[in-house]
Design an enzyme around this catalytic site. Structure first.
Site, PDB file in Angstrom:
ATOM      1  N   TYR A   1      -6.274   6.467   4.426  1.00  0.00           N
ATOM      2  CA  TYR A   1      -6.466   5.413   3.429  1.00  0.00           C
ATOM      3  C   TYR A   1      -5.662   4.153   3.772  1.00  0.00           C
ATOM      4  O   TYR A   1      -6.206   3.044   3.807  1.00  0.00           O
ATOM      5  CB  TYR A   1      -6.079   5.908   2.012  1.00  0.00           C
ATOM      6  CG  TYR A   1      -5.959   4.726   1.106  1.00  0.00           C
ATOM      7  CD1 TYR A   1      -7.107   4.072   0.656  1.00  0.00           C
ATOM      8  CD2 TYR A   1      -4.714   4.180   0.781  1.00  0.00           C
ATOM      9  CE1 TYR A   1      -7.026   2.916  -0.111  1.00  0.00           C
ATOM     10  CE2 TYR A   1      -4.614   3.032   0.014  1.00  0.00           C
ATOM     11  CZ  TYR A   1      -5.777   2.407  -0.423  1.00  0.00           C
ATOM     12  OH  TYR A   1      -5.683   1.262  -1.161  1.00  0.00           O
TER      13      TYR A   1
ATOM     14  N   GLU B   1       0.829  -1.214   0.000  1.00  0.00           N
ATOM     15  CA  GLU B   1       0.000   0.000   0.000  1.00  0.00           C
ATOM     16  C   GLU B   1       0.860   1.259   0.000  1.00  0.00           C
ATOM     17  O   GLU B   1       0.527   2.239  -0.653  1.00  0.00           O
ATOM     18  CB  GLU B   1      -0.963   0.004   1.190  1.00  0.00           C
ATOM     19  CG  GLU B   1      -2.107  -0.996   1.065  1.00  0.00           C
ATOM     20  CD  GLU B   1      -3.023  -0.721  -0.138  1.00  0.00           C
ATOM     21  OE1 GLU B   1      -3.012   0.392  -0.681  1.00  0.00           O
ATOM     22  OE2 GLU B   1      -3.743  -1.662  -0.540  1.00  0.00           O
TER      23      GLU B   1
ATOM     24  N   ASP C   1      -9.638   4.390  -2.544  1.00  0.00           N
ATOM     25  CA  ASP C   1      -8.506   4.856  -3.345  1.00  0.00           C
ATOM     26  C   ASP C   1      -9.054   5.472  -4.631  1.00  0.00           C
ATOM     27  O   ASP C   1     -10.273   5.654  -4.771  1.00  0.00           O
ATOM     28  CB  ASP C   1      -7.515   3.705  -3.610  1.00  0.00           C
ATOM     29  CG  ASP C   1      -8.084   2.649  -4.543  1.00  0.00           C
ATOM     30  OD1 ASP C   1      -9.284   2.735  -4.895  1.00  0.00           O
ATOM     31  OD2 ASP C   1      -7.333   1.734  -4.950  1.00  0.00           O
TER      32      ASP C   1
END
Ligand code: SF4
Length: 384
Positions: A143, A60, A161
């Protein structure tokens, strides 16, 4: 006598809407599609296993502002070299910066290392499993925390996202331009992600990302193949491809500078380790002047002091061998940069270098792991 409709109304395109589909039906259609079509990615767990939090977090962080295809080889390199977060935490800063070179946005690499060290030292090498604790770690924002909590710990979280922004904007036909539409997108996404009784939260988050990456793609969404086309308001209104709308972007500011290719009598080139903080902090690069503002619309090259930047101890500008006809352009997040090359041949005996500078044989430049901006220039010089 039948009444006729005024032409201004009869010619207007009448917006249709799709019959409503409940969140539970959306989830079940999407998860069914995901079971058959999920992308195979090296950080994903397969066969009902739970993903390794270290892998999810690492991927990520790498995926921020970077494509999946660009990330895959870097992810492989990192987990081969540092199979566990404790191994990464114990790595030298420059080793990690070197391995990250080419992936861009180098502040991510510095935060990655800081985060690995906090997880190793404060959490005994075990990633926390809640959004709030994850967010307390360096470099982890809303996020990434939600993604790690959902994917690695199967927590019900709304994970948004760029792909999810697009799917939700289209499915709910949200016409407000980004970024103003963010709260509306989040509220609508929540009805899908956090639907009462939601199961498989990690798979659902990844299914939404995969849908956006492979079917609900930016141009020409492939609605005929979409598992959730029933109920898609953007498709029904014929505006899916236009969504999400965005506010027009202001032009990027420009900067300009010189980059120095300084060669000694042995054919070695001068490089330096940049200061630890700031843009490209801690990375190896060619020496440069300061990068000065270059106003939009101004054609004339700005005045730039050759003694600025990281080359202040040198008197390159006085060297007769300098040339300045090579240039590269590079786009950073907040500005566009043009660097013009200055070439010089010097004698090591009379040419003073700083503690952060060192000579590198031309054949060893590729092994330095240079950031892209400098690689562009070394390619111009040696074709590698
Ligand atoms: S129907 Fe088309 S626009 Fe709607 S979610 Fe599916 S791919 Fe996207």
């Amino acid at each position: 006598m039948p009444r006729t409709m005024p032409s201004s109304i009869s010619n207007r395109k009448v917006a249709k809407s799709a019959p409503p589909v409940k969140p539970a039906a959306f989830r079940s259609a999407l998860l069914g599609w995901y079971d058959a079509h999920a992308r195979v990615l090296p950080w994903r767990a397969r066969g009902g296993k739970t993903a390794d939090p270290y892998h999810v977090w690492l991927s990520e962080v790498m995926l921020q502002q970077t494509t999946v295809q660009a990330v895959i080889p870097y992810f492989g390199k990192f987990v081969d070299k540092w199979p566990r977060v404790q191994n990464l935490a114990a790595a030298q800063d420059d080793e990690v910066m070197h391995a990250w070179a080419g992936l861009g946005y180098y502040a991510r690499a510095r935060n990655l290392l800081k985060c690995a060290r906090v997880v190793a030292e404060t959490h005994s090498g075990v990633f926390p499993d809640t959004v709030d604790t994850l967010k307390s770690l360096p470099g982890i924002g809303d996020y990434t925390a939600a993604a790690v909590a959902a994917i690695a710990f199967n927590r019900v979280e709304t994970v948004i996202d760029g792909n999810v922004d697009r799917v939700v904007s289209r499915w709910f036909a949200i016409e407000t331009p980004l970024p103003d539409s963010k709260p509306e997108i989040r509220a609508q996404a929540k009805t899908l992600f956090e639907h009462k009784g939601s199961d498989r939260p990690g798979d659902f988050a990844q299914a939404m990302m995969d849908l956006g990456a492979t079917i609900c793609i930016p141009q020409n969404p492939r609605c005929d193949l979409c598992p959730v086309s029933k109920g898609c308001q953007g498709r029904a209104k014929g505006i899916a491809a236009e969504l999400p709308r965005r506010k027009p972007k202001a032009a990027q500011p420009r900067r300009a500078g010189y980059v120095y290719w300084i060669e000694n009598e042995r054919g070695e080139i001068l490089f330096e380790t940049r200061p630890g903080r700031g843009l490209l902090g801690g990375m190896v690069g060619l020496p440069t002047s300061d990068w000065v503002g270059w106003p939009a619309g101004q054609r004339k090259w700005p005045e730039i002091d050759h003694k600025g930047g990281h080359i202040s101890a040198m008197k390159i500008a006085d060297d007769n061998s300098m040339k300045s006809d090579l240039k590269i352009r590079h786009t950073f997040t907040h500005f566009d940069l043009e660097l013009r090359g200055v070439l010089a041949k010097v004698k090591t005996r009379s040419f003073k270098i700083t503690d952060d500078q060192f000579w590198v044989p031309a054949t060893e430049i590729t092994a330095l792991g240079l950031p892209t901006v400098f690689r562009k220039f070394t390619r111009l010089m040696d074709g590698t």
